[in-house]
Design a protein around this motif. Structure first.
Motif, PDB file in Angstrom:
ATOM      1  N   ALA A   1       0.759  -1.140   0.233  1.00 35.07           N
ATOM      2  CA  ALA A   1      -0.144   0.051  -0.103  1.00 35.07           C
ATOM      3  C   ALA A   1       0.822   1.314  -0.049  1.00 35.07           C
ATOM      4  O   ALA A   1       0.545   2.450  -0.360  1.00 35.07           O
ATOM      5  N   ARG A   2       1.958   1.200   0.350  1.00 32.04           N
ATOM      6  CA  ARG A   2       2.702   2.554   0.504  1.00 32.04           C
ATOM      7  C   ARG A   2       3.279   2.906  -0.926  1.00 32.04           C
ATOM      8  O   ARG A   2       3.427   4.245  -1.199  1.00 32.04           O
ATOM      9  N   ASN A   3       3.292   1.956  -1.948  1.00 34.50           N
ATOM     10  CA  ASN A   3       3.410   2.627  -3.409  1.00 34.50           C
ATOM     11  C   ASN A   3       2.334   3.512  -3.808  1.00 34.50           C
ATOM     12  O   ASN A   3       2.411   4.439  -4.433  1.00 34.50           O
ATOM     13  N   LEU A   4       0.929   3.143  -3.375  1.00 34.41           N
ATOM     14  CA  LEU A   4       0.140   3.847  -3.727  1.00 34.41           C
ATOM     15  C   LEU A   4      -0.306   4.957  -3.114  1.00 34.41           C
ATOM     16  O   LEU A   4      -0.413   6.134  -3.642  1.00 34.41           O
ATOM     17  N   LEU A   5       0.244   5.085  -1.888  1.00 28.76           N
ATOM     18  CA  LEU A   5       0.060   6.236  -0.756  1.00 28.76           C
ATOM     19  C   LEU A   5       1.047   7.292  -1.339  1.00 28.76           C
ATOM     20  O   LEU A   5       0.795   8.441  -1.310  1.00 28.76           O
ATOM     21  N   LEU A   6       2.500   6.686  -1.571  1.00 27.16           N
ATOM     22  CA  LEU A   6       3.291   7.679  -2.302  1.00 27.16           C
ATOM     23  C   LEU A   6       2.980   8.322  -3.431  1.00 27.16           C
ATOM     24  O   LEU A   6       3.273   9.339  -3.761  1.00 27.16           O
ATOM     25  N   THR A   7       2.474   7.279  -4.335  1.00 20.24           N
ATOM     26  CA  THR A   7       2.015   7.912  -5.657  1.00 20.24           C
ATOM     27  C   THR A   7       1.165   9.176  -5.470  1.00 20.24           C
ATOM     28  O   THR A   7       1.151  10.206  -6.413  1.00 20.24           O
ATOM     29  N   LEU A   8       0.021   9.101  -4.555  1.00 17.71           N
ATOM     30  CA  LEU A   8      -0.840  10.072  -4.395  1.00 17.71           C
ATOM     31  C   LEU A   8      -0.520  11.147  -3.682  1.00 17.71           C
ATOM     32  O   LEU A   8      -0.725  12.111  -3.908  1.00 17.71           O
ATOM     33  N   THR A   9       0.389  10.840  -2.858  1.00 25.74           N
ATOM     34  CA  THR A   9       1.087  11.836  -1.895  1.00 25.74           C
ATOM     35  C   THR A   9       1.621  12.855  -2.833  1.00 25.74           C
ATOM     36  O   THR A   9       1.586  14.045  -2.496  1.00 25.74           O
ATOM     37  N   ASP A  10       2.535  12.454  -3.566  1.00 25.27           N
ATOM     38  CA  ASP A  10       3.565  13.257  -4.406  1.00 25.27           C
ATOM     39  C   ASP A  10       2.619  13.923  -5.597  1.00 25.27           C
ATOM     40  O   ASP A  10       3.003  14.849  -6.144  1.00 25.27           O
ATOM     41  N   ALA A  11       1.423  13.836  -5.878  1.00 26.00           N
ATOM     42  CA  ALA A  11       0.494  14.268  -6.625  1.00 26.00           C
ATOM     43  C   ALA A  11      -0.353  15.278  -5.919  1.00 26.00           C
ATOM     44  O   ALA A  11      -1.370  15.885  -6.742  1.00 26.00           O
ATOM     45  N   LEU A  12      -0.073  15.630  -4.975  1.00 25.63           N
ATOM     46  CA  LEU A  12      -0.898  16.514  -4.091  1.00 25.63           C
ATOM     47  C   LEU A  12      -1.035  18.042  -4.695  1.00 25.63           C
ATOM     48  O   LEU A  12      -1.937  18.749  -4.722  1.00 25.63           O
ATOM     49  N   ALA A  13       0.381  18.372  -4.892  1.00 31.22           N
ATOM     50  CA  ALA A  13       0.403  19.840  -5.574  1.00 31.22           C
ATOM     51  C   ALA A  13      -0.405  19.977  -6.816  1.00 31.22           C
ATOM     52  O   ALA A  13      -0.919  20.903  -7.172  1.00 31.22           O
TER      53      ALA A  13
END
Length: 349
Positions: free
Chosen positions: A65-77
């Motif tokens: 799940a960390r892969n998915l969370l990291l992908t979404l986190t860095d797309a926040l901006a």
């Protein structure tokens, strides 16, 4: 995994914020599906991912799940940028972007998904992405600031300051912390301060989201008598309305460099009252939209009545500082440039 009092409090605050964001997503489903609503759902999902990924939990506990969370986190901006552009930029339509732009964006998205979804951000692109996030958020601040004085929608003007500027500035701060790799990231006090700050931002975000039919208002373009039959103005509003009518009939909209503030000063009326009348009674969202409506009506007449008049002279006479803004406004409204409009009319039998 050992949980201290601070880390437990931090985790609780984060879960509370995520719960509020989920409620916002539910609120966004109650209405027509639009690009703006989708952008706000993406923003809420990315913010939730950031809250979960930066929680005081060891990385190995997340599993795949960390892969998915990291992908979404860095797309926040990027999600915040889309939400801001849909809200503040009239006519923002990514679907109408040129094909080369769409192709470049597609390549960027594929590379982004590989770096963060597969490689878990283990690439120099991770730092580049933090730098790009800062640039994107800085652009959000510029867009929100530049359109503030021209905006006639009261709630949207407030959201420019209370939500976008605050959220963007905070996002730049977090991106800078990641980019500079400061030691404060792993400290418990930073984590709890971060989660509490985000929890306080969620109500502002909820106030910012579209409700009901969020389609852009269109000018009513009714005559004065029709408006008077539908509208029962107060004495103060009636005075301002009469002044506004006289100003338009006298061609005051042709004045170069006219702003809402200078307009209100000329009419000797409160600026907020003038903004409200133009927005609620005439249906214009921006003051430039109000000016263009009257100026471009005048432009069509002069293009046909004065076939030898240079376009630059016409633009200056209509109050435009140069020919560029006039051409763009004319083409956005009528689908062709002033020169093409005149030529098409002259070629008709």
């Amino acid at each position: 995994m050992h949980i201290t009092l601070l880390s437990g409090l931090d985790l609780s605050v984060r879960l509370l914020a995520v719960g509020q964001l989920i409620m916002v997503c539910v609120l966004l489903t109650k209405g027509p599906i639009t690009g703006r609503r989708v952008s706000f759902v993406c923003l809420a999902v990315c913010a939730s991912a950031y809250l979960l990924l930066t929680a005081p939990i060891p990385n190995e506990s997340y599993g795949i799940a960390r892969n998915l969370l990291l992908t979404l986190t860095d797309a926040l901006a990027y999600s915040l940028w889309f939400a801001a552009m849909y809200t503040f930029e009239e006519g923002f339509r990514p679907g109408r972007w040129p094909r080369p732009v769409k192709a470049a964006l597609g390549v960027f998205v594929l590379g982004y998904l590989y770096v963060f979804g597969v490689k878990q951000g283990d690439s120099f692109f991770h730092d580049i992405n933090h730098f790009l996030s800062i640039l994107v958020l800085a652009h959000v601040i510029i867009v929100a600031s530049q359109g503030w004085s021209d905006d006639l929608v009261s709630g949207r003007r407030k959201s420019r300051v209370l939500v976008v500027l605050v959220a963007s500035s905070y996002g730049i701060l977090l991106a800078a912390v990641e980019l500079l790799d400061l030691n404060i990231k792993g400290r418990s006090i930073f984590g709890i301060a971060n989660s509490v700050s985000l929890l306080l931002l969620v109500p502002l975000f909820a106030w910012f989201v579209p409700r009901g039919n969020d389609a852009a208002a269109t000018p009513r373009l009714k005559d004065s008598e029709a408006l008077r039959e539908e509208w029962a103005p107060s004495k103060e509003d009636q005075i301002v309305w009469d002044k506004l009518e006289r100003f338009v009939l006298a061609g005051g909209y042709l004045e170069s460099g006219l702003t809402v503030k200078s307009f209100a000063e000329q009419l000797a009326c409160p600026e907020y009252r003038l903004r409200r009348l133009i927005n609620t009674q005439l249906g214009f969202n921006n003051f430039s939209q109000f000016l263009n409506h009257h100026r471009l009506k005048e432009a069509r007449c002069r293009l046909l009545e004065q076939p030898k008049l240079p376009i630059l002279t016409l633009a200056l006479d209509l109050g435009y500082g140069s020919i560029g803004p006039f051409n763009r406004a004319f083409k956005a409204t009528f689908g062709c440039t002033p020169t093409e409009y005149r030529r098409n009319f002259q070629n008709q039998p």
